[in-house]
Design an enzyme around this catalytic site. Structure first.
Site, PDB file in Angstrom:
ATOM      1  N   LYS A 187       0.871  -1.186   0.000  1.00  0.00           N
ATOM      2  CA  LYS A 187       0.000   0.000   0.000  1.00  0.00           C
ATOM      3  C   LYS A 187       0.905   1.232   0.000  1.00  0.00           C
ATOM      4  O   LYS A 187       1.544   1.539   1.005  1.00  0.00           O
ATOM      5  CB  LYS A 187      -0.886  -0.055   1.252  1.00  0.00           C
ATOM      6  N   GLU A 263      10.231   1.290  10.315  1.00  0.00           N
ATOM      7  CA  GLU A 263      11.200   2.362  10.141  1.00  0.00           C
ATOM      8  C   GLU A 263      10.443   3.644  10.449  1.00  0.00           C
ATOM      9  O   GLU A 263       9.682   4.138   9.619  1.00  0.00           O
ATOM     10  CB  GLU A 263      11.711   2.288   8.692  1.00  0.00           C
ATOM     11  N   CYS A 297      13.225  11.109   7.239  1.00  0.00           N
ATOM     12  CA  CYS A 297      13.226  10.734   8.657  1.00  0.00           C
ATOM     13  C   CYS A 297      14.625  10.782   9.261  1.00  0.00           C
ATOM     14  O   CYS A 297      14.760  10.753  10.471  1.00  0.00           O
ATOM     15  CB  CYS A 297      12.562   9.381   8.858  1.00  0.00           C
ATOM     16  N   GLU A 393       9.431  15.695  15.432  1.00  0.00           N
ATOM     17  CA  GLU A 393      10.079  15.449  14.137  1.00  0.00           C
ATOM     18  C   GLU A 393       9.548  16.532  13.194  1.00  0.00           C
ATOM     19  O   GLU A 393       8.364  16.519  12.829  1.00  0.00           O
ATOM     20  CB  GLU A 393       9.723  14.052  13.627  1.00  0.00           C
TER      21      GLU A 393
HETATM   22  C1  SIN Z   1      17.202   7.688   3.168  1.00  0.00           C
HETATM   23  O1  SIN Z   1      17.898   8.657   3.448  1.00  0.00           O
HETATM   24  O2  SIN Z   1      17.670   6.690   2.630  1.00  0.00           O
HETATM   25  C2  SIN Z   1      15.764   7.656   3.526  1.00  0.00           C
HETATM   26  C3  SIN Z   1      15.415   8.643   4.526  1.00  0.00           C
HETATM   27  C4  SIN Z   1      13.987   8.428   5.034  1.00  0.00           C
HETATM   28  O3  SIN Z   1      13.565   7.278   5.218  1.00  0.00           O
HETATM   29  O4  SIN Z   1      13.288   9.399   5.267  1.00  0.00           O
END
Ligand code: SIN
Length: 490
Positions: A187, A263, A297, A393
């Protein structure tokens, strides 16, 4: 013909053969319900995609369950041949894929191109890695017994991916899952489903059997996630997104005790010590903060400066931020595109306003690009623990600046968060480098380095930033179960 954001949906599709194919396919399927996908640079309509229901998700899970034993039954080499074909097709169509990504997500087209080809490296990596899913022979105290450990695919995987990396986050999950012998129901974010549909199209062309890799598009993520987490036939959930949603999915998956790869959010510190190479630290901070308009992230969420270098660092950092070109992602000079939507911009604005009301100082002007979904790079100095921005965040192009006097204080400040995804620091001292790298509470450390992601290295967090690792040899294990076999009477 190259794309521009001024084009109508029909012109866009005419100029991009991949988008044309996606739209033709959607029209041929005559979906009963659709939802609109918009360009964040100007909010114009790009396309309407199927708004699939819980029932459609169940159907996809049934197809994935049916396909899984046969897919797992292929040799790793045979699975990898198809994965390699998928990789090669993505590389061949990288220009079209990058343009679709910029259209629906907004990032500069060069950055989108890097994401597409970077995403493909995960397919290439896991196509090889699956051939090395070794087991073990464990020494025994009984001569007549053989003790074996083998690794087997976990089964059907439900994956939920975010809008900030509409291509890379998909290949990062699908490649290890498919290489291990799992099938996958995916999704994508309702903000960016077109990149996912393009990858599905190329997967079919690569020769994945029916049911092995399916994309379910829906503007009701909770309904689809409810099926994926509740259905006992799904053996694993892989999710990238906020910690809040990750916790919800964890709770929903508890009933059927699913494996989880999560993640989640981050609050990355970026520390610059007094012995750092300041120019390198400034360049690293610009990239770590403003890539994808701060919507990653692993973004530097808090910039911690030693008091003695604060002036020099800030002068250079502010100058570099002001020199950034904020514009439509198709502008060849674009360094930073729009934010994903107006809600994201409003949330970022509220954090800035809270910080300023509590005494932070706005160090960049850049007001001219504060229109539509665009925000200029913003640097806030004098940020304190009392401000919301310190604990949130940000997911926007705002760099909050903190000051410290001692190494101990810097590490304490850096670790003062429930998150533990990435952390960055700049120093020239070897002993300090080792000490601080060991003391920082994060799954990934950038030491004099901001670019930490690659297919060969483990991406993931500790604390409330998640579970599991994507990429690297560890990434395959997330999609494999360990089975111990005791053979007696030998
Ligand atoms: C990345 O830098 O590879 C991904 C970063 C994220 O998951 O926001």
């Amino acid at each position: 013909m190259s794309l521009t954001t001024e084009m109508t949906p029909a012109d866009l599709a005419g100029a991009n053969p991949m988008l044309r194919k996606i739209i033709d396919r959607i029209e041929a399927r005559k979906p009963s319900k659709t939802f609109a996908v918009h360009n964040p640079a100007n909010d114009a309509l790009i396309a309407d995609v199927p708004d699939e229901s819980a029932a459609a998700t169940e159907k996809a899970v049934t197809a994935a369950t049916r396909a899984q034993p046969e897919w797992a039954g292929l040799t790793a080499k045979d699975r990898c041949t198809i994965l390699r074909r998928w990789h090669d097709l993505i590389m061949t169509h990288a220009d079209d894929l990058a343009a679709i990504l910029t259209l629906e997500q907004g990032k500069p087209v060069a950055e989108a191109h890097r994401e597409v080809t970077f995403g493909a490296t995960y397919i290439e990596w896991f196509a090889e890695e699956a051939k090395r899913a070794y087991g073990d022979v464990i020494p025994t105290s009984e001569a007549s017994r053989l003790q074996l450990v083998i690794k087997q695919p976990v089964g059907v995987v439900g994956a939920i991916t975010p809008w900030n990396f509409p291509s890379g986050m998909i290949t990062r999950k699908a490649a290890p899952a498919l290489a291990a012998g799992c099938t996958i129901v995916l999704k994508p974010s309702e903000e960016t489903p077109l990149s996912a549909l393009a990858l599905e199209l190329l997967a079919e062309e690569a020769g994945f059997p029916e049911g092995v890799f399916q994309v379910v598009t829906s503007k009701d993520p909770a309904a689809v996630a409810g099926v994926l987490t509740g259905d006992p036939r799904i053996r694993k959930i892989s999710f990238t997104g906020s910690t809040r949603v990750g916790k919800l999915l964890m709770g929903q998956s508890a009933e059927t005790v699913k494996r989880l790869s999560l993640e989640l959010g981050g609050n990355a510190p970026l520390i610059v010590f007094d012995d750092a190479d300041i120019d390198a630290a400034v360049a690293g901070a610009i990239a770590a903060k403003f890539r994808n308009a701060g919507q990653t992230c692993v973004c530097a969420n808090r910039i911690l400066l030693h008091a003695s270098i604060k002036g020099e660092f800030l002068d250079k950092f502010i100058a570099a931020a002001k020199a950034m070109n904020v514009s439509d992602g198709f502008d060849p000079a674009c360094d930073m595109g729009p934010m994903i939507n107006s809600a994201a911009k409003q949330k970022t604005r509220a954090l800035i306003e809270d910080a300023i009301a509590k005494g932070a100082e706005l160090s960049t002007s850049g007001k001219e690009m504060d229109k539509g979904n665009f925000l200029p790079p913003i640097i806030l100095s004098g940020v304190t623990n009392q401000m919301d921005i310190t604990h949130t965040e940000i997911f926007g192009p705002v760099a909050p600046i903190f000051t410290f006097e001692t190494e101990e204080e810097a590490v304490k400040l850096a670790n003062d968060t429930p998150y533990g995804l990435a952390a960055y620091f700049w120093t020239r001292g070897m002993a300090r480098a080792r000490r601080v790298a060991e003391q920082l509470e994060a799954g990934m450390i950038g030491l004099n380095e901001n670019a930490i992601s690659s297919a060969a290295t483990p991406f993931g967090g500790i604390k409330e930033s998640g579970l599991g690792r994507e990429g690297s040899r560890y990434g395959l294990d997330d999609y494999l179960d360990i089975k111990y076999i005791a053979i007696g009477g030998l």
